[in-house]
Design an enzyme around this catalytic site. Structure first.
Site, PDB file in Angstrom:
ATOM      1  N   GLU A  17      81.297  14.884  49.173  1.00 27.08           N
ATOM      2  CA  GLU A  17      82.587  14.748  48.298  1.00 27.08           C
ATOM      3  C   GLU A  17      83.630  15.110  49.492  1.00 27.08           C
ATOM      4  OE1 GLU A  17      83.606  15.824  44.344  1.00 27.08           O
ATOM      5  OE2 GLU A  17      85.049  16.998  45.290  1.00 27.08           O
ATOM      6  N   THR A  49      88.270  12.575  46.268  1.00 24.47           N
ATOM      7  CA  THR A  49      89.045  13.390  45.011  1.00 24.47           C
ATOM      8  C   THR A  49      90.365  12.684  45.060  1.00 24.47           C
ATOM      9  OG1 THR A  49      89.931  15.064  46.588  1.00 24.47           O
ATOM     10  CG2 THR A  49      87.643  15.612  45.534  1.00 24.47           C
ATOM     11  N   ALA A  52      95.816  16.746  42.207  1.00 28.31           N
ATOM     12  CA  ALA A  52      96.239  17.102  40.829  1.00 28.31           C
ATOM     13  C   ALA A  52      97.270  16.206  40.245  1.00 28.31           C
ATOM     14  CB  ALA A  52      96.625  18.536  40.592  1.00 28.31           C
ATOM     15  N   HIS A  78      87.731   9.044  42.628  1.00 26.18           N
ATOM     16  CA  HIS A  78      88.000   9.881  41.562  1.00 26.18           C
ATOM     17  C   HIS A  78      89.245   9.401  40.825  1.00 26.18           C
ATOM     18  CE1 HIS A  78      85.490  13.633  42.773  1.00 26.18           C
ATOM     19  NE2 HIS A  78      85.206  12.550  43.221  1.00 26.18           N
ATOM     20  N   ASP A 110      93.959  18.497  35.510  1.00 23.99           N
ATOM     21  CA  ASP A 110      94.483  19.653  35.116  1.00 23.99           C
ATOM     22  C   ASP A 110      96.168  19.675  35.059  1.00 23.99           C
ATOM     23  OD1 ASP A 110      92.244  21.361  34.478  1.00 23.99           O
ATOM     24  OD2 ASP A 110      92.240  21.364  36.634  1.00 23.99           O
ATOM     25  N   ALA A 125      89.558  13.203  28.895  1.00 24.78           N
ATOM     26  CA  ALA A 125      88.731  12.274  29.931  1.00 24.78           C
ATOM     27  C   ALA A 125      88.068  11.106  29.219  1.00 24.78           C
ATOM     28  CB  ALA A 125      87.626  12.990  30.833  1.00 24.78           C
ATOM     29  N   GLU A 159      81.635  22.384  23.183  1.00 22.81           N
ATOM     30  CA  GLU A 159      81.814  21.693  24.664  1.00 22.81           C
ATOM     31  C   GLU A 159      80.663  20.348  24.772  1.00 22.81           C
ATOM     32  OE1 GLU A 159      80.728  24.242  28.183  1.00 22.81           O
ATOM     33  OE2 GLU A 159      78.741  24.806  26.851  1.00 22.81           O
ATOM     34  N   GLN A 177      80.127  20.512  38.091  1.00 16.64           N
ATOM     35  CA  GLN A 177      80.958  21.528  38.760  1.00 16.64           C
ATOM     36  C   GLN A 177      79.976  22.424  39.629  1.00 16.64           C
ATOM     37  OE1 GLN A 177      83.616  22.233  40.305  1.00 16.64           O
ATOM     38  NE2 GLN A 177      85.068  22.915  38.656  1.00 16.64           N
TER      39      GLN A 177
HETATM   40  P1  FAD Z   1      87.869  16.702  29.638  1.00 16.16           P
HETATM   41  O1  FAD Z   1      86.402  15.959  29.396  1.00 16.16           O
HETATM   42  O2  FAD Z   1      88.827  16.016  29.153  1.00 16.16           O
HETATM   43  O3  FAD Z   1      87.854  18.168  29.195  1.00 16.16           O
HETATM   44  C1  FAD Z   1      88.817  19.066  29.345  1.00 16.16           C
HETATM   45  C2  FAD Z   1      88.726  20.189  28.483  1.00 16.16           C
HETATM   46  O4  FAD Z   1      89.042  19.666  27.193  1.00 16.16           O
HETATM   47  C3  FAD Z   1      87.208  20.768  28.276  1.00 16.16           C
HETATM   48  O5  FAD Z   1      87.412  22.155  27.971  1.00 16.16           O
HETATM   49  C4  FAD Z   1      86.812  20.097  26.981  1.00 16.16           C
HETATM   50  O6  FAD Z   1      85.860  20.691  26.357  1.00 16.16           O
HETATM   51  C5  FAD Z   1      87.748  19.929  26.082  1.00 16.16           C
HETATM   52  N1  FAD Z   1      88.013  18.596  25.303  1.00 16.16           N
HETATM   53  C6  FAD Z   1      87.594  17.493  25.443  1.00 16.16           C
HETATM   54  N2  FAD Z   1      87.531  16.697  24.623  1.00 16.16           N
HETATM   55  C7  FAD Z   1      88.269  17.303  23.578  1.00 16.16           C
HETATM   56  C8  FAD Z   1      88.678  17.189  22.228  1.00 16.16           C
HETATM   57  N3  FAD Z   1      88.710  15.843  21.611  1.00 16.16           N
HETATM   58  N4  FAD Z   1      89.248  18.026  21.470  1.00 16.16           N
HETATM   59  C9  FAD Z   1      89.671  19.314  22.113  1.00 16.16           C
HETATM   60  N5  FAD Z   1      89.080  19.704  23.469  1.00 16.16           N
HETATM   61  C10 FAD Z   1      88.595  18.722  24.103  1.00 16.16           C
HETATM   62  N6  FAD Z   1      90.282  17.415  39.077  1.00 16.16           N
HETATM   63  C11 FAD Z   1      91.502  16.628  39.944  1.00 16.16           C
HETATM   64  O7  FAD Z   1      92.671  16.765  39.711  1.00 16.16           O
HETATM   65  N7  FAD Z   1      90.935  15.701  40.927  1.00 16.16           N
HETATM   66  C12 FAD Z   1      89.783  15.565  41.211  1.00 16.16           C
HETATM   67  O8  FAD Z   1      89.385  14.842  42.150  1.00 16.16           O
HETATM   68  C13 FAD Z   1      88.687  16.201  40.525  1.00 16.16           C
HETATM   69  N8  FAD Z   1      87.529  16.039  40.764  1.00 16.16           N
HETATM   70  C14 FAD Z   1      86.357  16.788  40.233  1.00 16.16           C
HETATM   71  C15 FAD Z   1      85.122  16.321  40.252  1.00 16.16           C
HETATM   72  C16 FAD Z   1      84.152  17.033  39.513  1.00 16.16           C
HETATM   73  C17 FAD Z   1      82.556  16.797  39.996  1.00 16.16           C
HETATM   74  C18 FAD Z   1      84.411  18.197  38.529  1.00 16.16           C
HETATM   75  C19 FAD Z   1      83.440  18.917  37.883  1.00 16.16           C
HETATM   76  C20 FAD Z   1      85.731  18.446  38.365  1.00 16.16           C
HETATM   77  C21 FAD Z   1      86.940  17.766  39.077  1.00 16.16           C
HETATM   78  N9  FAD Z   1      88.237  17.844  38.907  1.00 16.16           N
HETATM   79  C22 FAD Z   1      89.213  17.173  39.441  1.00 16.16           C
HETATM   80  C23 FAD Z   1      88.585  19.127  38.069  1.00 16.16           C
HETATM   81  C24 FAD Z   1      88.918  18.382  36.387  1.00 16.16           C
HETATM   82  O9  FAD Z   1      89.832  17.375  36.738  1.00 16.16           O
HETATM   83  C25 FAD Z   1      89.295  19.693  35.591  1.00 16.16           C
HETATM   84  O10 FAD Z   1      88.029  20.585  35.721  1.00 16.16           O
HETATM   85  C26 FAD Z   1      89.760  19.208  34.169  1.00 16.16           C
HETATM   86  O11 FAD Z   1      89.970  20.542  33.706  1.00 16.16           O
HETATM   87  C27 FAD Z   1      88.605  18.744  33.202  1.00 16.16           C
HETATM   88  O12 FAD Z   1      88.346  17.552  33.477  1.00 16.16           O
HETATM   89  P2  FAD Z   1      87.373  16.629  32.550  1.00 16.16           P
HETATM   90  O13 FAD Z   1      87.360  15.484  33.073  1.00 16.16           O
HETATM   91  O14 FAD Z   1      86.083  17.404  32.539  1.00 16.16           O
HETATM   92  O15 FAD Z   1      88.140  16.775  31.164  1.00 16.16           O
END
Ligand code: FAD
Length: 292
Positions: A17, A49, A52, A78, A110, A125, A159, A177
């Site tokens: 990455e 990546t 934000a 990403h 985020d 997501a 989760e 992660q």
């Molecule tokens: P989601 O899957 O939407 O989850 C976010 C939170 O919401 C979780 O706590 C989940 O349990 C909760 N949730 C999901 N659905 C619901 C629902 N229906 N009701 C209530 N709660 C719910 N960030 C960047 O900005 N740029 C990047 O390039 C980037 N790359 C990453 C690469 C990897 C491999 C990882 C692991 C993370 C990366 N991130 C990146 C960070 C990521 O965007 C953050 O960790 C973000 O907070 C969570 O993203 P997610 O896609 O898992 O979100």
């Protein structure tokens, strides 16, 4: 189902990455490093990546296209949806498909620290995955997984429902992660299977390379568990060079154990540097990823 870039069966994917550099000079340095140091390692794919809130859209796209074209590597771009409208995402997805970019890691991202709520058409997501899969059925989509849990969802049962929703929406694989204790990953993959999540899970590994890097990891991914054994080893060191040696050794041990356990793939967070990755390959006794 095809893992990005890894056409062979029964072999783990290995990916690196990078983040998109902000300056022309940084971009040139990264391209040179990728071509000279990373391409010979024959990764399954590399990923770029997304800043934000979509702050690096242009840079991510340019870096993705340049690496695909000049380094000849499969690239996963990403893509985050926080604050984005459906039209914004449709535009990016259409452009990617036109340019032959058919792999994305679909993330929520985020919200900016100063604003917990940002306007946008996507809350999570899973909605992004569903939208992209419908608009571009040929897009291969990865999603994020959190072996140690995501800070916003302390309920460890719910989760998994949220993770499953992303897979049910069309995600092809999960990339995790970073984590420092493989037991967290093994437990996570088992919990995935119990929850009926059957897509490959790729393990995200980041070698610690300095004291400040360790601090930054703790800030950027709150909740990360730093095992006492790792911290004790770091505490014994007297320089960042020694910290790096500890970090590379730790990461190598993790990778060896994961490979022995038939992990679907290993994703190495590089921070755009090649030394740690090259050292890990050396310690594994391999010249390139095809030996795995
Ligand atoms: P989601 O899957 O939407 O989850 C976010 C939170 O919401 C979780 O706590 C989940 O349990 C909760 N949730 C999901 N659905 C619901 C629902 N229906 N009701 C209530 N709660 C719910 N960030 C960047 O900005 N740029 C990047 O390039 C980037 N790359 C990453 C690469 C990897 C491999 C990882 C692991 C993370 C990366 N991130 C990146 C960070 C990521 O965007 C953050 O960790 C973000 O907070 C969570 O993203 P997610 O896609 O898992 O979100």
């Amino acid at each position: 189902m095809s893992l990005p870039g890894n056409q062979r069966t029964n072999h783990p994917s290995i990916s690196f990455e990078f983040f998109p550099p902000k300056t022309e000079k940084g971009f040139t340095v990264l391209k040179k490093r990728i071509i000279e140091d990373f391409v010979p390692l024959k990764p399954s794919y590399v990923s770029i990546t997304y800043g934000a809130g979509g702050s690096t859209l242009e840079l991510t796209r340019e870096t993705t296209l340049a690496i695909k074209k000049e380094a000849g590597l499969p690239v996963v771009s990403h893509l985050t949806c926080v604050g984005a409208s459906r039209d914004d995402i449709a535009l990016v997805v259409d452009e990617y498909m036109d340019a032959g970019i058919t792999n994305i890691l679909a993330l929520r991202g985020d919200p900016p620290k100063e604003r917990a709520e940002v306007p946008g058409d996507f809350a999570y997501a899973a909605e992004l995955v569903r939208f992209v899969k419908k608009r571009a059925p040929g897009m291969n989509i990865g999603v994020a997984g959190f072996p140690e849990g995501h800070p916003a969802t302390p309920n460890r049962l719910i989760e998994m429902d949220h993770l499953k929703a992303k897979v049910d929406a069309g995600a092809d694989y999960i990339c995790t992660q970073l984590f420092f204790d493989n037991r967290d990953f093994f437990d996570f993959t088992e919990r995935c299977r119990i929850a009926g999540i059957n897509v490959p899970v790729i393990a995200g590994i980041m070698p610690v390379v300095s004291r400040s890097n360790l601090q930054r990891m703790a800030e950027l991914s709150p909740g990360t568990r730093f095992p006492a054994g790792l911290l004790k080893s770091v505490a014994r060191t007297r320089s960042d060079e020694q910290v790096e040696r500890v970090g590379i050794h730790w990461a190598t041990q993790q990778v060896m154990e994961l490979l022995a356990s038939d992990v679907a793939g290993i994703h190495l967070y590089t921070l755009n540097q090649s030394r740690a990755v090259l050292d890990i390959y050396r310690a594994l006794g391999i010249e390139d990823s095809r030996q795995l």
